[in-house]
Write a protein that holds these residues in place. Sequence first.
Motif, PDB file in Angstrom:
ATOM      1  N   SER A   1       4.878  12.118  -1.571  1.00  0.00           N
ATOM      2  CA  SER A   1       5.846  11.105  -1.977  1.00  0.00           C
ATOM      3  C   SER A   1       6.955  11.040  -0.939  1.00  0.00           C
ATOM      4  CB  SER A   1       6.432  11.434  -3.356  1.00  0.00           C
ATOM      5  OG  SER A   1       7.090  12.686  -3.312  1.00  0.00           O
TER       6      SER A   1
ATOM      7  N   ASN B   1      10.938   5.644  -0.324  1.00  0.00           N
ATOM      8  CA  ASN B   1       9.905   4.693  -0.751  1.00  0.00           C
ATOM      9  C   ASN B   1       9.078   4.123   0.402  1.00  0.00           C
ATOM     10  OD1 ASN B   1      10.485   4.818  -3.559  1.00  0.00           O
ATOM     11  ND2 ASN B   1      12.290   3.533  -3.218  1.00  0.00           N
TER      12      ASN B   1
ATOM     13  N   THR C   1       3.037   6.333   1.992  1.00  0.00           N
ATOM     14  CA  THR C   1       2.528   7.673   2.276  1.00  0.00           C
ATOM     15  C   THR C   1       1.007   7.644   2.389  1.00  0.00           C
ATOM     16  OG1 THR C   1       2.093   8.453   0.018  1.00  0.00           O
ATOM     17  CG2 THR C   1       4.386   8.538   0.787  1.00  0.00           C
TER      18      THR C   1
ATOM     19  N   ASP D   1      -1.100   6.840  -0.629  1.00  0.00           N
ATOM     20  CA  ASP D   1      -1.336   5.436  -0.981  1.00  0.00           C
ATOM     21  C   ASP D   1      -2.706   4.960  -0.496  1.00  0.00           C
ATOM     22  OD1 ASP D   1       1.206   5.204  -2.116  1.00  0.00           O
ATOM     23  OD2 ASP D   1       2.120   4.671  -0.205  1.00  0.00           O
TER      24      ASP D   1
END
Length: 239
Positions: free
Chosen positions: A77, A81, A84, A87
Amino acid sequence: MRLQKFMAKAGIASRRKSEKIILDGRVTINNTMIKELGFKVDPKKDIIKVDNKKIFLEKEKIYIILNKPVGYITSVSDQFNRKTVIDLVSKVDQRIYPVGRLDYDTSGLLLLTNDGDLTYKMTHPSHEVNKTYIAEVKGIPNNEELKQFKEGLKIEDYITSPADINIIKKDKGKSTVKITIHEGKNRQVRKMCEKINHPVIKLKRVSFGDIRLNDLREGDYRFLTDKEIRYIKDEINEK
């Protein structure tokens, strides 16, 4: 079983990172916060939680090779935001995490797993696993610069171990080199190239020991073969 070992086996993080999670006060056992490294737990009796979520031993071990694109953080994580590597493997149900890291602006081979013991061993300094990169650098290194790179360079407060570098392509004002190192310090390849006055333009990792990226497309992943898994486990058990 020691708490950090249990956490690693449960796929929370490597043992080293699990220790930090414990020290940060994020772990409870039977509703009591534990900040003691090496605390013994009984997985059959104790209720162990991380961030108030109960954790269990992983039943199935997952081993994945990913061709990481530039622009992804090698982390589970990110507080800002940013995208990463997790994902890119969102279809994998088990909680997995990277083995080691690749910089945000570096692409190529990255291993991911939920095998905490293996991650700990593979990233420990005692396991000198060769990592090979293809780098596009500014200019064309001369023989003396190549010699210095191979013999070891003083970077900040350390001297790099002997490495391998070969020019595979020369262009106007730049060249492509193949580099093999077994260390894994922060941005080491980039710093080594900078030290010999040939900064990196592009950098891609193409192999991790005997595991090779080959024709895996950027952004794609696959599960390791049984042969590759045996290689990793044999490699770490021999050292």
